[in-house]
Design an enzyme around this catalytic site. Structure first.
Site: not given
Lengths: 250, 379, 322
Positions: B279, B363
């Protein structure tokens, strides 16, 4: 001349397919134009680029999703396309009869068909369509040269390869080695949008009933031992031979 | 009605870009990264296929693709290598101000030649002493007759020095701050323009990144985009658009991290079973998948707003920030899933982490993006 | 009647023909009717004689027009005989030539084609078969919707039938039209001449790019194949590089084999290659890359350089024989 390329759309070879009680589950699978069909389209383009005046038509028989593969053929450079659209699945013999009607109406000189389908693992469509049209065919073709009214090919035979000369019109099925297909470039993808894609229904070609029914599909891979043999080359080799002898395969 | 489907052409473009990434980029990405060398051949092939400079409009002979097409391409190419994709992305970044503010004549003069072979544009805004604070720029523009004279330097310029044209931002009147800036096109080879390649980058090492140096660089005033004073506005409008491909590239990286992790987790065994049966691993895979899907939709949404001509500042900032953050997490968890193998260059996941780090920075840093988003809430 | 078209070479039945007889017998159990064999060629006497030891009725078409395989002449012959004798099923080997003309026969008889099948059964009214699809990853059960049915049978699946009877041979004439003979057969390039045909080989040795070059085939693959009387295969990468002829390629665009043991030497194991060999009984992989996908489908793997392991393997085989 008029060249028709038969197009199929198949799961990407690397796509993971699953089997369920109902058969093969293709949900989420990426579909692509069958690589063997790409050889056909590429060959048609090369014939035209060699100076032969040729109209190239992509023809497909299959469900709506095939449109994308057809667009790929158009983006590679085919002039127009015909899609005989049906959600029903047909065996290659029945497909051949349906496609022969389309090809016959177009009065083509050359039909290029993928050598082996990556979904049904079938190599029958080319030969069957040739028979339905009353044309000769060459399969597993690795070289193709056209003259005014014949095709000279090299193709894979039972043992090795051989040269055949076929009068046109003829069916040629492709084999790896025939050429290296180009990518459809972005400008050509955009241009393809404006090319004609004619839709036909089964009724337009008289309908059909499949001669084969799939009863069951399952992914059945052999359980493999995945045993890694350790040791230096000589030890590993001796142990391997012992195991193969125990398995009675050598 | 909301339509989540791509058109046939968009799917074709996607499959072309995917094929190109698979056949050309992926097999070569590691060596360009290792050697920190510029992949000229790959850029040339991309140009031949029409993947470069796709936004150049039809009016000047280009394809005039929209933002959605661009992000579709971005995801696929960045899946192969973000560093290589940045070369293409930075060129579109250099083209965008010319589209936004350039006259018809300027578009024709500057953009048509880019279509002729593998030619790049670059966007020169950041400086050695300032990045996000664009109004504090030190590069100076002086007017003399019908010329502009530039002095100063620009830092971290992707394609800097190899681009055929650079859109350079400079201040002609520092007192006017934002209103004292201009955007001007400087072509390669202009006397006084030189560059210094930047070495030793953490990631995206295939991108040619340089400092541009301007020493009395004279360019015609006819190269000024818009009016003197428009510089800052042009830069911001440009980045509002071009950070969307950064988001898309991040989605590509995250998807790569997912694919690599899924296949490794299926093969690698521990305690007698594949680790994807645990899991702890399943949760990681699920989280990466959640990131990929949600980031892609936000990216597509921002692209849709651009293409529809709707306001997109907030949406593009969300896309860029969110996508680069989830991609960073994805690359990080991919290494964790790979264990020791994730830490060595033999497997591609360590490169993903090195590459994606820049997506959170360039950016407009993710911090600046959060300010932009907050401003839309508080102002 | 179930008609078996028997392939032969140099006066002897091919192994695939003996397998077809077994396939036909398994079909006969449900479908009923007699079994009959057909031998086609320029000089079929010897092969027909061999077939008559397996089947009570053998038809023999002996004509210079059949000296070479041509899909249309074979189609004419088989379709005509099947019609005349009212065959309920026509069995053809799924060799390259068999795959080439069996679709034509099906069309001409307006019959379903069960292509490249690996098992057959019948309830008397229909024929059901299993075959592989999706690059041999899927096994599917397919049913022909009518009789007669044309069936191409995958080689190397059915056991070889043993001689049991003393059948009769009947010469048959098939009139061919000019159209049937319109394809001209020219120059042939034989595959590796002395070696056993790949599809018939019970051991296949395949070299991949890891073999290093054409000389790797000469120095490693050929000697091992000699020691084991094995067929030689190669991967697409090898064929594309021009190291070996196309005829040796195994995989999606090449041949499909299912030998008792398959040696993949320096083969990475791309899915297109696996589709041509993943039905082999035992798979052995030797590759220096422990992550090569081929190890996932291998029964036995040796991680090591083919240049070292393959000669050692040849020595070990020879030592084990003595």
């Amino acid at each position: 001349m008029k060249i028709i390329c038969i197009i199929k759309q198949v799961p990407d070879a690397e796509a993971r397919i699953r089997s369920t009680a109902a058969g093969i589950d293709l949900e989420g699978v990426t579909f692509v134009i069958d690589g063997m069909d790409e050889y056909g389209v590429e060959q048609a383009l090369r014939i035209r680029e060699s100076g032969v005046e040729a109209e190239i038509i992509a023809v497909a028989l299959g469900p709506k999703r095939y449109e994308e593969a057809i667009r790929t053929a158009l983006a590679m450079g085919a002039d127009r396309a015909i899609h005989l659209e049906t959600e029903e699945a047909f065996d290659p013999i029945t497909q051949a009869k349906l496609l022969a009607k389309v090809v016959g109406e177009e009065a083509a000189d050359l039909l290029l068909v993928g050598g082996k389908e990556a979904d049904w693992d079938s190599a029958a469509l080319g030969a069957a369509t040739a028979e339905a049209l009353g044309w000769p065919h060459s399969d597993w073709t690795t070289e193709l040269e056209l003259t005014a009214n014949s095709a000279k090919v090299t193709h894979d035979a039972d043992e090795g390869s051989e040269v055949l000369t076929l009068p046109l019109p003829a069916v040629i099925t492709t084999q790896q080695g025939l050429n290296e297909p180009r990518y459809p470039t972005l400008p050509n993808i955009m241009k393809a949008k404006r090319k004609e894609l004619k839709k036909l229904s089964l009724d337009d070609v008289g309908g059909a009933v499949s001669k084969i029914v799939i009863l069951k599909q399952e992914i059945q891979t052999r359980e493999r031992l995945n045993k890694i043999i350790e040791g230096d080359p000589m030890e590993a080799a001796q142990q391997l031979v012992k195991l193969l002898q125990q398995d009675k395969v050598i | 009605m909301i339509d989540f489907s791509l058109s046939d052409e968009q799917r074709q473009i996607q499959s072309l870009a995917r094929q190109f990434a698979k056949d050309v980029i992926i097999p070569n990405a590691a060596s360009y990264d290792r050697e920190e060398s510029y992949p000229a051949e790959i850029v040339a092939q991309a140009a031949e296929l029409g993947l470069l400079n796709t936004i150049i409009p039809e009016t000047v002979g280009g394809l005039g693709l929209g933002m959605l097409e661009e992000v579709i391409i971005a995801e696929e190419l960045a899946y192969g290598c973000m560093g290589i994709y940045t070369i293409l992305m930075a060129s579109e970044l250099g083209i965008t101000p010319i589209l936004l503010a350039g006259s018809k004549e300027q578009q024709e003069r500057f953009l048509s030649p880019l279509l002729d072979g593998p030619k790049l544009a670059a966007f020169a805004l950041s400086e050695p002493d300032n990045g996000s604070d664009a109004a504090a720029m030190k590069t100076r523009a002086r007017f003399e007759g019908d010329e502009v004279i530039l002095n100063g330097s620009k830092m971290w310029i992707s394609n800097g020095g190899i681009a055929d044209l650079n859109v350079v931002f400079a201040s002609f009147d520092p007192e006017k701050k934002h209103q004292g800036t201009l955007a001007v096109v400087v072509e390669k080879g202009t006397p006084g323009l030189s560059h210094q390649k930047i070495h030793g980058k953490l990631g995206q090492r295939a991108t040619y990144t340089a400092e541009l140096i301007f020493e009395d660089v004279r360019v015609p005033a006819a190269n000024i985009l818009g009016e003197p004073g428009d510089g800052f506005r042009i830069a911001m409008q440009t980045l509002d658009k071009t950070r969307i491909p950064v988001a898309a590239g991040s989605v590509g990286i995250a998807r790569r991290a997912l694919d690599e992790s899924v296949s490794y987790a299926a093969e690698r065994k521990a305690f007698g079973k594949p680790i994807n049966r645990f899991q702890a691993i399943q949760f990681k895979l699920a989280d990466i998948k959640i990131g990929v899907e949600t980031a892609r939709w936000q990216t597509y949404y921002a692209a849709y707003l651009v293409d529809a001509g709707l306001p997109h500042t907030q949406a593009s900032a969300i896309a860029k920030t969110y996508a680069s953050d989830i991609a960073f997490d994805a690359a990080n968890e991919a290494i964790q899933i790979h264990g020791g193998y994730g830490y060595v260059a033999e497997y591609p996941v360590e490169k993903l982490l090195r590459d994606v780090k820049l997506n959170q920075i360039y950016e407009g840093t993710n911090e600046i993006q959060r300010l932009v988003i907050a401003r839309t809430l508080t102002d | 009647m179930i008609l078996i078209v028997a392939e032969h070479k140099d006066g002897h039945l091919r192994k695939s023909a003996l397998e077809l007889v077994s396939a036909a017998k398994s079909l006969q159990a449900g479908l009923g009717g007699d079994l009959a064999g057909l031998v086609i060629g320029h000089d079929t006497q010897a092969a027909a004689g061999e077939l008559a030891k397996l089947l009570d009725t053998v038809y023999s078409i002996s004509d210079a027009a059949f000296s070479e395989f041509r899909a249309e002449t074979y189609t004419a012959a088989v379709a005509q005989l099947a019609q005349e004798k009212n065959a309920k099923a026509v069995l053809i080997s799924a060799s390259r030539s068999g795959l080439s003309y069996s679709p034509r026969v099906a069309l001409r008889l307006d019959a379903p084609l069960l292509e490249d099948v690996s098992s057959l059964e019948s309830n008397g009214n229909t024929v059901t078969a299993t075959r592989f699809s999706y690059l041999a990853r899927v096994t599917e059960t397919v049913q022909a919707q009518s009789l007669p049915v044309v069936i191409s049978v995958k080689p190397n699946i059915y056991p070889v039938a043993e001689a049991a009877v003393n059948g009769s041979i009947e010469a048959v004439d098939v009139p061919l039209t000019e159209q049937d003979k319109r394809v001209q057969v020219g120059e042939k390039v034989a595959a590796s001449s002395e070696r056993v045909a790949l599809e018939e080989a019970s051991i296949v040795i395949t070299g991949g790019r890891g073999v290093g070059g054409p000389e790797g085939f000469d120095n490693l693959i050929e000697p091992l194949a000699d020691a084991l009387s094995a067929g030689i295969g190669s991967t697409r990468a090898v064929v594309d590089a021009g190291w070996r002829p196309y005829g040796e390629q195994i995989g999606q665009t090449g041949k499909t084999v299912a030998p008792d043991v398959y040696f993949a030497l320096g083969v990475s194991g791309a899915v297109q290659h696996l589709s041509g060999m993943n039905r082999s009984k035992v798979i052995v992989a030797i590759n220096k890359d422990p992550d090569a996908p081929i190890f996932k489908v291998a029964d036995y793997g040796v991680i090591g350089d083919v240049n070292a392991v393959v000669p050692a393997l040849k020595d070990a085989i020879e030592a084990a024989r003595n």
